[in-house]
Design an enzyme around this catalytic site. Structure first.
Site, PDB file in Angstrom:
ATOM      1  N   GLY A  13       0.811  -1.080  -0.025  1.00 19.42           N
ATOM      2  CA  GLY A  13       0.010   0.094  -0.109  1.00 19.42           C
ATOM      3  C   GLY A  13       1.071   1.192  -0.024  1.00 19.42           C
ATOM      4  O   GLY A  13       0.613   2.105   0.707  1.00 19.42           O
ATOM      5  N   ALA A  14       2.173   1.159  -0.776  1.00 16.98           N
ATOM      6  CA  ALA A  14       2.791   2.420  -0.756  1.00 16.98           C
ATOM      7  C   ALA A  14       2.522   3.763  -1.808  1.00 16.98           C
ATOM      8  O   ALA A  14       3.256   4.514  -1.896  1.00 16.98           O
ATOM      9  CB  ALA A  14       4.361   1.860  -1.220  1.00 16.98           C
ATOM     10  N   ARG A  39      -1.799   0.560  -7.967  1.00 16.06           N
ATOM     11  CA  ARG A  39      -1.803   1.552  -8.813  1.00 16.06           C
ATOM     12  C   ARG A  39      -0.087   1.518  -9.173  1.00 16.06           C
ATOM     13  O   ARG A  39       0.646   2.432  -8.381  1.00 16.06           O
ATOM     14  CB  ARG A  39      -2.194   2.811  -8.256  1.00 16.06           C
ATOM     15  CG  ARG A  39      -3.590   2.713  -8.312  1.00 16.06           C
ATOM     16  CD  ARG A  39      -4.378   3.826  -7.574  1.00 16.06           C
ATOM     17  NE  ARG A  39      -4.284   3.603  -6.048  1.00 16.06           N
ATOM     18  CZ  ARG A  39      -4.860   4.455  -5.260  1.00 16.06           C
ATOM     19  NH1 ARG A  39      -5.523   5.543  -5.664  1.00 16.06           N
ATOM     20  NH2 ARG A  39      -4.481   4.481  -4.057  1.00 16.06           N
ATOM     21  N   ASN A  91       0.747  -2.573   5.441  1.00 14.10           N
ATOM     22  CA  ASN A  91      -0.009  -1.197   5.497  1.00 14.10           C
ATOM     23  C   ASN A  91      -1.394  -1.482   4.729  1.00 14.10           C
ATOM     24  O   ASN A  91      -2.229  -0.618   4.838  1.00 14.10           O
ATOM     25  CB  ASN A  91       0.921  -0.283   5.129  1.00 14.10           C
ATOM     26  CG  ASN A  91       0.220   1.136   4.923  1.00 14.10           C
ATOM     27  OD1 ASN A  91      -0.393   1.761   5.655  1.00 14.10           O
ATOM     28  ND2 ASN A  91       0.164   1.346   3.534  1.00 14.10           N
ATOM     29  N   TYR A 157     -15.263  -3.591   9.358  1.00 15.03           N
ATOM     30  CA  TYR A 157     -14.095  -2.735   9.343  1.00 15.03           C
ATOM     31  C   TYR A 157     -13.425  -3.149  10.555  1.00 15.03           C
ATOM     32  O   TYR A 157     -12.201  -3.524  10.723  1.00 15.03           O
ATOM     33  CB  TYR A 157     -14.267  -1.349   8.822  1.00 15.03           C
ATOM     34  CG  TYR A 157     -12.679  -0.673   9.119  1.00 15.03           C
ATOM     35  CD1 TYR A 157     -11.411  -0.841   7.892  1.00 15.03           C
ATOM     36  CD2 TYR A 157     -12.275   0.106  10.063  1.00 15.03           C
ATOM     37  CE1 TYR A 157     -10.445  -0.404   7.817  1.00 15.03           C
ATOM     38  CE2 TYR A 157     -11.042   0.849  10.178  1.00 15.03           C
ATOM     39  CZ  TYR A 157     -10.069   0.556   8.923  1.00 15.03           C
ATOM     40  OH  TYR A 157      -8.840   1.040   9.182  1.00 15.03           O
ATOM     41  N   LYS A 161      -9.809  -5.076  11.653  1.00 14.96           N
ATOM     42  CA  LYS A 161      -8.810  -4.595  12.367  1.00 14.96           C
ATOM     43  C   LYS A 161      -8.689  -5.199  13.928  1.00 14.96           C
ATOM     44  O   LYS A 161      -7.545  -5.188  14.357  1.00 14.96           O
ATOM     45  CB  LYS A 161      -8.947  -2.993  12.714  1.00 14.96           C
ATOM     46  CG  LYS A 161      -8.748  -2.297  11.233  1.00 14.96           C
ATOM     47  CD  LYS A 161      -7.186  -2.368  10.623  1.00 14.96           C
ATOM     48  CE  LYS A 161      -6.894  -1.805   9.460  1.00 14.96           C
ATOM     49  NZ  LYS A 161      -5.744  -1.905   8.945  1.00 14.96           N
ATOM     50  N   VAL A 190      -6.584   9.660  10.431  1.00 15.65           N
ATOM     51  CA  VAL A 190      -5.372  10.427   9.623  1.00 15.65           C
ATOM     52  C   VAL A 190      -6.224  10.709   8.385  1.00 15.65           C
ATOM     53  O   VAL A 190      -6.841   9.910   7.740  1.00 15.65           O
ATOM     54  CB  VAL A 190      -4.544   9.138   9.386  1.00 15.65           C
ATOM     55  CG1 VAL A 190      -3.218   9.715   8.806  1.00 15.65           C
ATOM     56  CG2 VAL A 190      -4.352   8.244  10.505  1.00 15.65           C
TER      57      VAL A 190
HETATM   58  P1  NDP Z   1      -5.340   5.288   1.570  1.00 20.63           P
HETATM   59  O1  NDP Z   1      -6.510   4.845   0.837  1.00 20.63           O
HETATM   60  O2  NDP Z   1      -4.343   6.525   1.341  1.00 20.63           O
HETATM   61  O3  NDP Z   1      -3.851   4.072   1.327  1.00 20.63           O
HETATM   62  C1  NDP Z   1      -4.338   2.532   1.073  1.00 20.63           C
HETATM   63  C2  NDP Z   1      -3.206   1.907   0.418  1.00 20.63           C
HETATM   64  O4  NDP Z   1      -3.715   0.549   0.443  1.00 20.63           O
HETATM   65  C3  NDP Z   1      -3.241   2.503  -0.900  1.00 20.63           C
HETATM   66  O5  NDP Z   1      -1.653   2.531  -1.089  1.00 20.63           O
HETATM   67  C4  NDP Z   1      -3.771   1.188  -1.652  1.00 20.63           C
HETATM   68  O6  NDP Z   1      -3.065   1.022  -2.984  1.00 20.63           O
HETATM   69  C5  NDP Z   1      -3.569  -0.035  -0.563  1.00 20.63           C
HETATM   70  N1  NDP Z   1      -4.196  -0.917  -0.943  1.00 20.63           N
HETATM   71  C6  NDP Z   1      -5.440  -1.083  -1.084  1.00 20.63           C
HETATM   72  N2  NDP Z   1      -5.839  -2.187  -1.325  1.00 20.63           N
HETATM   73  C7  NDP Z   1      -4.906  -3.171  -1.866  1.00 20.63           C
HETATM   74  C8  NDP Z   1      -4.854  -4.360  -2.558  1.00 20.63           C
HETATM   75  N3  NDP Z   1      -5.758  -5.193  -2.779  1.00 20.63           N
HETATM   76  N4  NDP Z   1      -3.463  -4.742  -2.791  1.00 20.63           N
HETATM   77  C9  NDP Z   1      -2.334  -3.673  -2.684  1.00 20.63           C
HETATM   78  N5  NDP Z   1      -2.408  -2.688  -1.974  1.00 20.63           N
HETATM   79  C10 NDP Z   1      -3.818  -2.354  -1.598  1.00 20.63           C
HETATM   80  O7  NDP Z   1      -5.158   4.889   3.295  1.00 20.63           O
HETATM   81  P2  NDP Z   1      -4.335   4.926   4.450  1.00 20.63           P
HETATM   82  O8  NDP Z   1      -2.984   5.307   4.044  1.00 20.63           O
HETATM   83  O9  NDP Z   1      -5.130   5.641   5.562  1.00 20.63           O
HETATM   84  O10 NDP Z   1      -4.415   3.451   4.714  1.00 20.63           O
HETATM   85  C11 NDP Z   1      -3.378   2.569   5.095  1.00 20.63           C
HETATM   86  C12 NDP Z   1      -3.666   1.581   6.116  1.00 20.63           C
HETATM   87  O11 NDP Z   1      -3.869   2.539   7.562  1.00 20.63           O
HETATM   88  C13 NDP Z   1      -4.848   0.807   6.003  1.00 20.63           C
HETATM   89  O12 NDP Z   1      -4.402  -0.596   6.618  1.00 20.63           O
HETATM   90  C14 NDP Z   1      -5.981   1.366   6.926  1.00 20.63           C
HETATM   91  O13 NDP Z   1      -6.719   0.579   7.377  1.00 20.63           O
HETATM   92  C15 NDP Z   1      -5.020   2.259   7.981  1.00 20.63           C
HETATM   93  N6  NDP Z   1      -5.684   3.015   8.936  1.00 20.63           N
HETATM   94  C16 NDP Z   1      -5.942   4.339   8.163  1.00 20.63           C
HETATM   95  C17 NDP Z   1      -6.490   5.211   9.194  1.00 20.63           C
HETATM   96  C18 NDP Z   1      -6.984   6.517   8.955  1.00 20.63           C
HETATM   97  O14 NDP Z   1      -7.793   7.416   9.306  1.00 20.63           O
HETATM   98  N7  NDP Z   1      -6.662   6.778   7.548  1.00 20.63           N
HETATM   99  C19 NDP Z   1      -6.604   5.008  10.569  1.00 20.63           C
HETATM  100  C20 NDP Z   1      -5.910   3.727  11.090  1.00 20.63           C
HETATM  101  C21 NDP Z   1      -5.848   2.596  10.337  1.00 20.63           C
HETATM  102  P3  NDP Z   1      -3.577   0.691  -4.338  1.00 20.63           P
HETATM  103  O15 NDP Z   1      -5.171   1.368  -4.454  1.00 20.63           O
HETATM  104  O16 NDP Z   1      -2.701   1.457  -5.370  1.00 20.63           O
HETATM  105  O17 NDP Z   1      -3.354  -0.841  -4.518  1.00 20.63           O
HETATM  106  C1  8X3 Z   2      -9.289   4.075  10.521  1.00 24.44           C
HETATM  107  C2  8X3 Z   2      -9.680   4.912  11.666  1.00 24.44           C
HETATM  108  O1  8X3 Z   2     -11.864   5.188  13.420  1.00 24.44           O
HETATM  109  O2  8X3 Z   2     -12.098   5.875  10.991  1.00 24.44           O
HETATM  110  O3  8X3 Z   2      -8.920   2.778  10.856  1.00 24.44           O
HETATM  111  O4  8X3 Z   2     -11.723   3.569  11.737  1.00 24.44           O
HETATM  112  S1  8X3 Z   2     -11.390   4.735  11.881  1.00 24.44           S
END
Ligand code: NDP
Ligand code: 8X3
Length: 256
Positions: A13-14, A39, A91, A157, A161, A190
């Site tokens: 998920g970079a 992507r 991630n 969700y 988690k 975030v």
């Molecule tokens: P983004 O949507 O900005 O990033 C998510 C990333 O996950 C993207 O790079 C996407 O890449 C990748 N991804 C999703 N599905 C796939 C797949 N099938 N294969 C490979 N890569 C995948 O969200 P965040 O950065 O916020 O999320 C990152 C992590 O943090 C997640 O695990 C999320 O649950 C967790 N998180 C987020 C919070 C928030 O409030 N934002 C809070 C707590 C946890 P691509 O689509 O290019 O494949």
């Molecule tokens: C993302 C944080 O509270 O939106 O994992 O589910 S929350």
């Protein structure tokens, strides 16, 4: 604090949010990076940028973590110098929808379970045996406050988690004595593409999530991840919950 120079870090998920910010933080610390996501154009651009800016080696990798055969094939056949991964940042993840469970969409459930739980398992299964053979490594899972609490509409969700939390603790037990650290970094709100994805591209609804509040930035979380990764080898940060100051719990936040 340990140096990450010449370390190989695999980030799933970079292409966005926390994963992209972590790539930059690890590159700034001198680590070589495997950047994985679906992507490809995004990770290719990031790979070139980080290589030029920080002088580190980078390998963009097209990877859909929900595809077990693809994960085994791609991660099982990394080019030689990239195979001995030191740090795995699990991630990749997403949320879909905020419906009551009794009104939930099956497709949303499948995607969350396939990505957040099964995807994390497939990647971990592919990488950890090499760490065991080398007697070193660090697995950092991105959990969430949703892995500790439950909020209205969070049902599946939150379940995924909570599963990540269980799998982090289980892996730590299964690996004890192997010289491998297993950590979880669990953020609250975030601002990333997370809400845009949750609401299937509804930008207006996504924006409202962060209205009147200063949420965490992906860089804040990347900083915490890097801190976990750079502790001395005998120190394992088991779990770090990180929230915006204006957020007290999954359901209590102060909005101006
Ligand atoms: P983004 O949507 O900005 O990033 C998510 C990333 O996950 C993207 O790079 C996407 O890449 C990748 N991804 C999703 N599905 C796939 C797949 N099938 N294969 C490979 N890569 C995948 O969200 P965040 O950065 O916020 O999320 C990152 C992590 O943090 C997640 O695990 C999320 O649950 C967790 N998180 C987020 C919070 C928030 O409030 N934002 C809070 C707590 C946890 P691509 O689509 O290019 O494949
Ligand atoms: C993302 C944080 O509270 O939106 O994992 O589910 S929350």
């Amino acid at each position: 604090m340990i140096s990450l120079k010449n370390y190989i870090v695999l980030i799933t998920g970079a292409s966005s949010g926390i994963g992209a910010a972590s790539a930059r933080a690890f590159a700034a610390a001198g680590a070589d990076l495997i950047l994985a996501a679906r992507r490809v154009e995004r990770i290719e651009a990031a790979a070139s940028q980080l290589r030029a800016e920080f002088g580190v080696e980078t390998l963009p990798l097209a990877l859909d973590v929900t595809q077990p055969n693809q994960v085994a094939q791609v991660l099982g056949n990394l080019p030689g110098r990239w195979a001995p991964i030191d740090i795995l940042l699990n991630n990749a993840g997403l949320s879909r929808g905020l419906d009551k469970l009794q009104e939930g969409q099956l497709q949303d459930w499948e995607e969350m379970i396939d990505t957040n739980v099964k995807g994390l398992l497939y990647v971990t299964r592919a990488i950890v045996p090499g760490m065991v053979a080398r007697g070193r490594g660090h697995v950092i899972n991105i959990g969430s406050i949703a892995g500790h609490e439950i909020y209205p509409g969070g049902n599946v969700y939150c379940a995924t988690k909570h599963a990540v939390d269980v799998l982090t603790r289980a892996l730590r037990i299964d690996l004890v004595g192997a010289g491998i650290r297993v950590s979880s970094v669990d953020p609250g709100m975030v601002e990333t593409e997370f809400s845009l994805v949750r609401f299937h591209g509804d930008a207006e609804r996504a924006k409202k999530v962060y209205q009147g509040i200063q949420p965490l930035t992906p860089e804040d979380v990347a900083d915490a991840i890097l801190w976990c990764a750079t502790r001395p080898p005998h120190v394992n940060i088991q779990d770090m919950i990180i929230m915006a100051t204006a957020q007290a719990s999954a359901t209590v936040a102060h909005r101006k």
